[in-house]
Design an enzyme around this catalytic site. Structure first.
Site, PDB file in Angstrom:
ATOM      1  NE  ARG A  26      -2.142   1.431   3.653  1.00  0.00           N
ATOM      2  CZ  ARG A  26      -1.893   2.542   4.346  1.00  0.00           C
ATOM      3  NH1 ARG A  26      -0.824   2.643   5.092  1.00  0.00           N
ATOM      4  NH2 ARG A  26      -2.729   3.555   4.310  1.00  0.00           N
ATOM      5  CE1 TYR A  70      -1.390  11.435  12.985  1.00  0.00           C
ATOM      6  CE2 TYR A  70      -1.424  10.991  10.626  1.00  0.00           C
ATOM      7  CZ  TYR A  70      -1.019  10.649  11.905  1.00  0.00           C
ATOM      8  OH  TYR A  70      -0.240   9.547  12.094  1.00  0.00           O
TER       9      TYR A  70
HETATM   10  C1  HEM Z   1       1.544  -3.691  10.395  1.00  0.00           C
HETATM   11  C2  HEM Z   1       2.309  -2.722  10.234  1.00  0.00           C
HETATM   12  C3  HEM Z   1       1.980  -1.281  10.527  1.00  0.00           C
HETATM   13  C4  HEM Z   1       2.612  -0.495  11.428  1.00  0.00           C
HETATM   14  C5  HEM Z   1       3.772  -0.895  12.339  1.00  0.00           C
HETATM   15  C6  HEM Z   1       2.010   0.808  11.350  1.00  0.00           C
HETATM   16  C7  HEM Z   1       2.406   1.903  12.104  1.00  0.00           C
HETATM   17  C8  HEM Z   1       1.931   3.193  11.962  1.00  0.00           C
HETATM   18  C9  HEM Z   1       2.419   4.349  12.673  1.00  0.00           C
HETATM   19  C10 HEM Z   1       3.515   4.326  13.734  1.00  0.00           C
HETATM   20  C11 HEM Z   1       1.732   5.423  12.256  1.00  0.00           C
HETATM   21  C12 HEM Z   1       1.897   6.859  12.774  1.00  0.00           C
HETATM   22  C13 HEM Z   1       0.993   7.049  13.961  1.00  0.00           C
HETATM   23  C14 HEM Z   1       1.227   8.353  14.723  1.00  0.00           C
HETATM   24  O1  HEM Z   1       1.087   9.436  14.124  1.00  0.00           O
HETATM   25  O2  HEM Z   1       1.541   8.282  15.922  1.00  0.00           O
HETATM   26  C15 HEM Z   1       0.786   4.960  11.258  1.00  0.00           C
HETATM   27  C16 HEM Z   1      -0.096   5.770  10.570  1.00  0.00           C
HETATM   28  C17 HEM Z   1      -1.087   5.281   9.739  1.00  0.00           C
HETATM   29  N1  HEM Z   1      -1.327   3.947   9.441  1.00  0.00           N
HETATM   30 FE1  HEM Z   1      -0.221   2.364   9.976  1.00  0.00          FE
HETATM   31  N2  HEM Z   1       1.002   0.793  10.423  1.00  0.00           N
HETATM   32  C18 HEM Z   1       0.944  -0.464   9.880  1.00  0.00           C
HETATM   33  C19 HEM Z   1       0.080  -0.891   8.910  1.00  0.00           C
HETATM   34  C20 HEM Z   1      -0.956  -0.148   8.399  1.00  0.00           C
HETATM   35  C21 HEM Z   1      -1.912  -0.616   7.430  1.00  0.00           C
HETATM   36  C22 HEM Z   1      -1.905  -1.988   6.780  1.00  0.00           C
HETATM   37  C23 HEM Z   1      -2.793   0.419   7.225  1.00  0.00           C
HETATM   38  C24 HEM Z   1      -4.009   0.542   6.343  1.00  0.00           C
HETATM   39  C25 HEM Z   1      -4.504  -0.236   5.543  1.00  0.00           C
HETATM   40  C26 HEM Z   1      -2.366   1.527   8.040  1.00  0.00           C
HETATM   41  C27 HEM Z   1      -2.977   2.763   8.080  1.00  0.00           C
HETATM   42  C28 HEM Z   1      -2.416   3.907   8.615  1.00  0.00           C
HETATM   43  C29 HEM Z   1      -2.902   5.251   8.351  1.00  0.00           C
HETATM   44  C30 HEM Z   1      -4.092   5.652   7.482  1.00  0.00           C
HETATM   45  C31 HEM Z   1      -2.054   6.116   9.049  1.00  0.00           C
HETATM   46  C32 HEM Z   1      -2.084   7.663   9.017  1.00  0.00           C
HETATM   47  C33 HEM Z   1      -1.056   8.079   7.983  1.00  0.00           C
HETATM   48  C34 HEM Z   1      -1.031   9.509   7.542  1.00  0.00           C
HETATM   49  O3  HEM Z   1      -2.066  10.157   7.390  1.00  0.00           O
HETATM   50  O4  HEM Z   1       0.072  10.010   7.246  1.00  0.00           O
HETATM   51  N3  HEM Z   1      -1.254   1.142   8.749  1.00  0.00           N
HETATM   52  N4  HEM Z   1       0.936   3.606  11.099  1.00  0.00           N
END
Ligand code: HEM
Ligand code: ZN
Lengths: 141, 316
Positions: free
Chosen positions: B198, B291
């Protein structure tokens, strides 16, 4: 006596448990549920629908979650009076400094703090780690 | 134009919202070697040397998955880029050669006495991706190890040991309609050997790849400096190509993040990208803009893009 359901976030678990003990002592049938973080409104609503009529709800949560649960409770047929807010111990919390990783004890969640280790001005958040048992403090520029 | 080639432009619609935009990848590769390999590895190693506590974290129970990942990535590097890397394994004895950096790593598989670093830390110094291990336990997915040099405003030290849903607690609206629960269920059902990919995007002011929460006071202040005049130089579209892979032996999940930056001056060369980027920034819900840190300069950025679209129309 009414059935009592206590819903508590992990961070307020101690307060929730205290409430449960007190209610039990006074003879109520009482259960306590830990809330997932973040809270899923649909799941809560479903769970509340399955509770006996007249159940009293006591919440140990932050403001945003409280609002969400109130909505879910209303949809599930609870009246405003059926939902009470638990007494949260507004003592001290551990704040994880996002700049130097020092955990600052004895902080409050409402006020900004100065990190005792690096001097950074920090804004405590509701981002909680049960691994560190601490809340993330974001930098204030 | 060369910077545009191969850039993973993330927008597929005119309005952006969070969704599970993961797609299966064939062939199932977890990493990519690009022309920036040498520069980025130099930066990665510098960061690891200077800020190890910030860039590498592991729990002891992750060690078996770390070994599995080291083997997997050395194999993949060599089989996909045979002119740049070679890997041989005879019994437990392994030899990895990195011809781009003129280095080699000799070790015995699962024998910690033969390596100076933890396996994830070692293999992470040969790939451009950040590497995260999500341990698949009966009560959820937990972040059990990571080598993270290029995070987008988050702290590995804080989230180590945390569960998938709690990690995402700060993302706005992430619990609406059970979104994050569904994503977690999706990950827990990924089959061994399959890779899902993704894209996530954000904006960085300046071309800095390493934007951890730990140094926010250094890089975050540039957000105040964006004007309609300098946006083309300062603003960079930041895209993370994220891949999920279930480890066949240990059943944990490897999460790789490859970060790409594209300067706005380059992006606007491609008319369709300019339009699409403009539409998405214009209609981005305020809480997501907040954000991602875009709110402070959104008006300036839009004005810059409008000026260029106007120029394009007059040029034709
Ligand atoms: C399994 C491994 C994954 C890890 C370790 C992970 C970790 C993180 C972390 C640390 C953040 C930042 C949170 C913050 O601001 O404190 C984040 C943001 C986010 N994650 Fe994940 N994530 C994973 C998988 C996914 C998947 C598979 C999806 C969706 C299908 C997803 C959707 C999102 C979204 C939408 C954001 C906000 C991003 C933005 O607007 O910049 N994540 N993730
Ligand atoms: Zn500090």
């Amino acid at each position: 006596m009414r059935h009592i359901l206590i819903l508590t976030e992990v961070r307020f678990k101690k307060d929730g448990l205290k409430e449960k003990e007190l209610r039990k002592e006074s003879g109520s049938s009482v259960e306590l549920k830990l809330l997932d973080s973040p809270v899923d409104r649909k799941k809560i609503e479903q769970m509340l629908k399955d509770k006996p009529l007249g159940t009293m709800l006591i919440l140990y949560t932050g403001g945003a979650t409280r609002k969400l649960i109130r909505h879910a409770a209303n949809s599930a047929g609870f009246s405003h009076e059926d939902v009470r807010i638990g007494k949260i111990y507004t003592g001290t919390y551990r704040i994880f400094c996002s700049q130097c990783h020092r955990i600052n004890g004895k902080a409050s969640l409402e006020k900004s703090i100065i990190c005792i280790s690096c001097g950074q001005h920090l804004e405590p958040s509701d981002h909680y780690s049960s691994f560190h048992d601490a809340y993330l403090g974001y930098p204030i520029l | 134009m060369s910077r545009l080639n191969g850039f993973p432009f993330p927008f597929t619609k005119d309005q952006y919202t969070y969704s599970n935009n993961s797609v299966p990848l064939d062939p199932a590769k977890t990493i990519t070697v690009t022309a920036d390999y040498k520069n980025e590895l130099e930066l990665i190693r510098k960061l690891l040397q200077k800020h190890h506590q910030r860039c590498f974290r592991s729990l002891p129970l992750s060690i078996e998955s770390q070994w599995e990942i080291m083997l997997l990535l050395f194999n993949e590097l060599a089989s996909c880029n045979p002119e740049s890397f070679t890997f041989q394994k005879m019994g437990g004895e392994c030899l990895f050669q990195n011809h781009l950096l003129a280095e080699e790593e000799a070790f015995v598989f699962r024998d910690v006495s033969t390596i100076d670093l933890e396996p994830l830390d070692l293999v992470g110094r040969h790939v451009q991706e950040d590497l995260i291990i999500m341990g698949d336990r009966h009560d959820g997915l937990f972040l059990e190890a990571g080598q993270l040099c290029f995070p987008s405003n988050w702290s590995l030290a804080f989230v180590q040991g945390m569960e998938f849903k709690s990690i995402h607690n700060q993302v706005p609206g992430i619990q609406n309609d059970g979104f994050i629960d569904k994503v977690e269920r999706f990950i827990s059902k990924i089959q061994p050997g399959a890779v899902w990919e993704r894209k996530n995007w954000s904006i960085t002011v300046t071309n800095k790849l390493d934007t951890p929460l730990e140094t926010y006071s250094v890089w975050g202040k540039h957000r105040q400096e964006v004007t309609c005049e300098n946006a083309g130089d300062l603003i960079h579209l930041r895209v993370e190509v994220q891949r999920l892979f279930r480890l066949p032996m240990n059943h944990d999940v490897l999460f790789t993040i490859h970060t790409y930056l594209l300067q706005l001056n380059d992006l606007i060369q491609q008319e369709s990208w300019l339009k699409s980027f403009y539409q998405n920034i214009k209609t981005l819900p305020e809480e997501i803009a907040e954000y991602k840190g875009i709110s402070t300069y959104r008006t300036e950025l839009l004005r810059f893009l409008e000026n260029h679209m106007e120029k394009g129309r007059r040029g034709r």
